[in-house]
Write an enzyme that holds these catalytic residues in place. Sequence first.
Site, mmCIF file in Angstrom:
data_model
loop_
_atom_site.group_PDB
_atom_site.id
_atom_site.type_symbol
_atom_site.label_atom_id
_atom_site.label_comp_id
_atom_site.label_asym_id
_atom_site.label_seq_id
_atom_site.Cartn_x
_atom_site.Cartn_y
_atom_site.Cartn_z
ATOM 1 N N CYS A 33 0.831 -1.210 0.000
ATOM 2 C CA CYS A 33 0.000 0.000 0.000
ATOM 3 C C CYS A 33 0.861 1.254 0.000
ATOM 4 O O CYS A 33 0.362 2.335 -0.256
ATOM 5 C CB CYS A 33 -0.927 0.004 1.216
ATOM 6 S SG CYS A 33 -0.056 0.064 2.777
ATOM 7 N N ASP A 35 2.257 2.668 2.546
ATOM 8 C CA ASP A 35 2.141 3.468 3.768
ATOM 9 C C ASP A 35 3.387 3.317 4.645
ATOM 10 O O ASP A 35 4.004 2.255 4.686
ATOM 11 C CB ASP A 35 0.894 3.058 4.553
ATOM 12 C CG ASP A 35 -0.381 3.451 3.813
ATOM 13 O OD1 ASP A 35 -0.264 4.190 2.827
ATOM 14 O OD2 ASP A 35 -1.462 3.021 4.217
ATOM 15 N N CYS A 102 -2.694 -2.777 8.524
ATOM 16 C CA CYS A 102 -2.372 -1.458 9.079
ATOM 17 C C CYS A 102 -1.994 -1.595 10.563
ATOM 18 O O CYS A 102 -1.115 -0.879 11.047
ATOM 19 C CB CYS A 102 -3.554 -0.514 8.922
ATOM 20 S SG CYS A 102 -4.335 -0.578 7.307
HETATM 21 FE FE1 FES Z 1 -1.651 0.094 4.275
HETATM 22 FE FE2 FES Z 1 -3.399 1.099 5.833
HETATM 23 S S1 FES Z 1 -3.672 0.613 3.756
HETATM 24 S S2 FES Z 1 -1.311 0.775 6.271
#
Ligand code: FES
Length: 144
Positions: A33, A35, A102
């Site tokens: 993702c 992040d 996450c």
């Molecule tokens: Fe990857 Fe939330 S979508 S940390």
Amino acid sequence: MYTEQVIDHFMNPRNVGEIESASGVGVVGNAKCGDIMKVYLDIENGIIKDAKFKTFGCGAAIATSSVATELIIGKTIEEALLVTNKKVMEELGGLPPVKVHCSLLAEEAIQSALWDYAQKYNIEIKGLKPPKLEEEGSEESLHA
Ligand code: FES
């Protein structure tokens, strides 16, 4: 889709920021993702006096960092190690299945900061494993 607790921590995240001269800093990222989460710890006599975070990521990542830092402040290093993604999810009243990773990021960020602390001060923390390699460019992204 999200519980009230998740929305609250996303809208009013606790412990956002950084700690100057932190005892340990951990940066982790999720390649899929993209992040990134950075956790700063202030540790004194084996107690986590303060914890702050900067998360460049989704709402669930922000909520999990917020809860995770709340859970470890005032705790011993050993207790902080027990703050797993399950514990974080419990506090948040659950996360949608696609957002479970996450909460894993929050667990990994804390452990990575503890690892940094252990390396800096040449301390052995029982049960703590070395963090996975950081995503390339994660530092830069956080300072952007
Ligand atoms: Fe990857 Fe939330 S979508 S940390």
